[in-house]
Motif scaffolding. Structure first.
Motif, PDB file in Angstrom:
ATOM      1  N   GLY A  89       0.804  -1.222   0.000  1.00  0.00           N
ATOM      2  CA  GLY A  89       0.000   0.000   0.000  1.00  0.00           C
ATOM      3  C   GLY A  89       0.833   1.266   0.000  1.00  0.00           C
ATOM      4  N   LYS A  90       2.159   1.116   0.002  1.00  0.00           N
ATOM      5  CA  LYS A  90       3.065   2.273  -0.003  1.00  0.00           C
ATOM      6  C   LYS A  90       3.596   2.604  -1.400  1.00  0.00           C
ATOM      7  N   GLY A  91       3.153   1.861  -2.396  1.00  0.00           N
ATOM      8  CA  GLY A  91       3.645   2.099  -3.746  1.00  0.00           C
ATOM      9  C   GLY A  91       5.022   1.531  -3.993  1.00  0.00           C
ATOM     10  N   ILE A  92       5.452   0.584  -3.160  1.00  0.00           N
ATOM     11  CA  ILE A  92       6.805   0.035  -3.280  1.00  0.00           C
ATOM     12  C   ILE A  92       7.002  -0.683  -4.607  1.00  0.00           C
ATOM     13  N   TYR A  93       6.000  -1.433  -5.029  1.00  0.00           N
ATOM     14  CA  TYR A  93       6.117  -2.189  -6.274  1.00  0.00           C
ATOM     15  C   TYR A  93       6.359  -1.251  -7.449  1.00  0.00           C
ATOM     16  N   LYS A  94       5.634  -0.136  -7.475  1.00  0.00           N
ATOM     17  CA  LYS A  94       5.802   0.831  -8.571  1.00  0.00           C
ATOM     18  C   LYS A  94       7.197   1.449  -8.536  1.00  0.00           C
ATOM     19  N   HIS A  95       7.662   1.819  -7.363  1.00  0.00           N
ATOM     20  CA  HIS A  95       9.004   2.401  -7.246  1.00  0.00           C
ATOM     21  C   HIS A  95      10.065   1.421  -7.762  1.00  0.00           C
ATOM     22  N   LEU A  96       9.914   0.151  -7.413  1.00  0.00           N
ATOM     23  CA  LEU A  96      10.885  -0.850  -7.836  1.00  0.00           C
ATOM     24  C   LEU A  96      10.881  -1.026  -9.356  1.00  0.00           C
ATOM     25  N   ASN A  97       9.696  -1.077  -9.943  1.00  0.00           N
ATOM     26  CA  ASN A  97       9.621  -1.276 -11.387  1.00  0.00           C
ATOM     27  C   ASN A  97      10.103  -0.053 -12.161  1.00  0.00           C
ATOM     28  N   ASP A  98       9.814   1.124 -11.664  1.00  0.00           N
ATOM     29  CA  ASP A  98      10.343   2.336 -12.309  1.00  0.00           C
ATOM     30  C   ASP A  98      11.869   2.301 -12.321  1.00  0.00           C
ATOM     31  N   ALA A  99      12.451   1.929 -11.173  1.00  0.00           N
ATOM     32  CA  ALA A  99      13.906   1.873 -11.072  1.00  0.00           C
ATOM     33  C   ALA A  99      14.476   0.756 -11.943  1.00  0.00           C
ATOM     34  N   LEU A 100      13.735  -0.349 -12.052  1.00  0.00           N
ATOM     35  CA  LEU A 100      14.199  -1.470 -12.858  1.00  0.00           C
ATOM     36  C   LEU A 100      14.379  -1.063 -14.320  1.00  0.00           C
ATOM     37  N   ILE A 101      13.414  -0.358 -14.864  1.00  0.00           N
ATOM     38  CA  ILE A 101      13.502   0.067 -16.261  1.00  0.00           C
ATOM     39  C   ILE A 101      14.674   1.012 -16.457  1.00  0.00           C
ATOM     40  N   GLU A 102      14.849   1.953 -15.552  1.00  0.00           N
ATOM     41  CA  GLU A 102      15.945   2.914 -15.671  1.00  0.00           C
ATOM     42  C   GLU A 102      17.305   2.229 -15.531  1.00  0.00           C
ATOM     43  N   GLU A 103      17.450   1.364 -14.534  1.00  0.00           N
ATOM     44  CA  GLU A 103      18.710   0.667 -14.338  1.00  0.00           C
ATOM     45  C   GLU A 103      18.985  -0.327 -15.471  1.00  0.00           C
ATOM     46  N   GLY A 104      17.919  -0.917 -15.991  1.00  0.00           N
ATOM     47  CA  GLY A 104      18.078  -1.828 -17.122  1.00  0.00           C
ATOM     48  C   GLY A 104      18.594  -1.108 -18.350  1.00  0.00           C
ATOM     49  N   ARG A 105      18.097   0.102 -18.558  1.00  0.00           N
ATOM     50  CA  ARG A 105      18.568   0.911 -19.695  1.00  0.00           C
ATOM     51  C   ARG A 105      20.048   1.253 -19.527  1.00  0.00           C
ATOM     52  N   LYS A 106      20.443   1.623 -18.318  1.00  0.00           N
ATOM     53  CA  LYS A 106      21.854   1.943 -18.060  1.00  0.00           C
ATOM     54  C   LYS A 106      22.752   0.735 -18.280  1.00  0.00           C
ATOM     55  N   ALA A 107      22.235  -0.450 -17.978  1.00  0.00           N
ATOM     56  CA  ALA A 107      23.024  -1.675 -18.104  1.00  0.00           C
ATOM     57  C   ALA A 107      23.083  -2.206 -19.534  1.00  0.00           C
ATOM     58  N   GLY A 108      22.394  -1.528 -20.464  1.00  0.00           N
ATOM     59  CA  GLY A 108      22.421  -1.961 -21.853  1.00  0.00           C
ATOM     60  C   GLY A 108      21.566  -3.176 -22.138  1.00  0.00           C
ATOM     61  N   ILE A 109      20.543  -3.385 -21.312  1.00  0.00           N
ATOM     62  CA  ILE A 109      19.652  -4.525 -21.509  1.00  0.00           C
ATOM     63  C   ILE A 109      18.688  -4.216 -22.650  1.00  0.00           C
ATOM     64  N   THR A 110      18.569  -5.141 -23.580  1.00  0.00           N
ATOM     65  CA  THR A 110      17.705  -4.958 -24.740  1.00  0.00           C
ATOM     66  C   THR A 110      16.248  -5.246 -24.427  1.00  0.00           C
TER      67      THR A 110
END
Length: 338
Positions: A89-110
């Motif tokens: 209920g704190k929006g943790i899942y959304k925060h994690l997924n937002d960060a996942l996409i950004e970190e994935g882009r930095k890591a060069g994940i296709t």
């Protein structure tokens, strides 16, 4: 409170969160195999949500080399997404997924893909714009029909000898294939060559080279697999990985396989069924466009169900066409739970 990358020493809290979320214990060596020993990881790709020094959420990827249209790129398989049940209920899942996409882009994940539970799938689609590609078809072949029925109705146990008769009839129909068959306990560079030869099996498939196969199957701290390989004139033509599990009935699984041509695929299925001859049933996954699906259907397997959703998210905009499930080669070996 913030999302941050994994730091050494987080293991204890991560393991506690895993047990609390999924209600099962996980040995530490299984965690280390999964995240620290993966040869395609330079370091664990783990993001945690931390509040006042306590880890309340976790999301992670297996980083894999994959052939995307014949070229080697990095893909991420989503694993172990979890939020503390007391912190929802704190929006943790959304925060994690937002960060996942950004970190994935930095890591060069296709490309990101995964096999989430229903609620996780719903949230992943909502928060990331990911696509539900399909539900993975599960194929089943009944080798011992009486034993399978007896697992549900004990009165039928006296009829189990009939399965031996059924097995002899089935064995008599086996067609000689002409390949040299070997049991493999460690992969060598012949498997690197096989991966290269078969890179156009689909537009998207994990690079099944020697270092990957050795880590994924022979170094696994919990599961025990058997690898059978086919050779012709000294050249590797394909392999199949099998696994058996005891329960109310004996369940055989074709976990992973790969072959250079249709003849080798057919021979691999025969060898897999031979290795799993004591199993009551044999199961595997295969997308409808894959050769294994056509082969299993032709050889008596039935489409039992499709229990596992496949979701995907392109990180680079020029890979949107990879949201088509017909472009992927996927086996149970692509999932950490098999």
């Amino acid at each position: 409170m913030a999302v941050r990358r994994y730091q050494p020493g987080d293991e204890s809290q991560i393991q506690t969160l895993f047990q609390k979320t999924f209600h099962q214990e996980r040995p530490l060596d299984a965690w280390e195999w999964k995240f620290k020993q993966n040869p395609k990881h330079k370091e664990p790709f783990i993001l945690v949500f931390e509040e006042n020094g306590k880890i309340l959420g976790h999301i992670s990827l297996w980083l894999m080399s994959a052939y995307i249209k014949g070229c080697v790129e990095t893909v991420g398989v989503r694993v172990d997404t979890m939020v503390d049940p007391d912190a929802r209920g704190k929006g943790i899942y959304k925060h994690l997924n937002d960060a996942l996409i950004e970190e994935g882009r930095k890591a060069g994940i296709t490309y990101l893909y995964g096999f989430p539970a229903p609620k996780a799938k719903e949230l992943f689609l909502r928060y990331t714009g990911a696509s539900h590609l399909t539900d993975m078809p599960r194929w089943m072949y009944v080798q011992k029909p009486v034993s399978l029925l007896a697992s549900k109705l004990s009165l039928l146990k006296v009829l189990k000898p009939l399965d031996r008769v059924y097995g002899k009839i089935r064995k008599s129909k086996k067609t000689p294939h002409g390949y040299e068959v070997k049991r493999i306990t460690r992969c060598d560079d012949a498997f690197d060559k096989l991966a290269e030869k078969t890179k156009h099996t689909a537009d998207g498939l994990v690079v099944r080279d020697a270092v990957y196969l050795n880590w994924r199957f022979f170094d696994h701290p919990v599961h025990h697999y058997k690898m059978t390989a086919l050779y012709k004139q000294g050249q590797l033509q394909g392999y199949v990985i099998t696994h058996e599990k005891e329960g109310r009935f004996r369940n055989g699984m074709i976990v992973d396989w790969l072959a250079v041509d249709d003849d080798a695929w057919r021979a691999l299925l025969e060898e897999a069924l031979s290795v799993l001859r004591e199993a009551d049933i044999v199961q595997s996954w295969a997308l409808p466009s894959m050769m294994p699906a056509h082969l299993m259907k032709k050889n008596g397997f039935v489409h039992k169900d499709s229990p596992m959703p496949l979701v995907g998210k392109e990180i680079e905009s020029d890979n949107t066409d990879m949201n088509d499930p017909d472009k992927w080669f996927i086996t149970p070996g692509d999932v950490d739970s098999y």
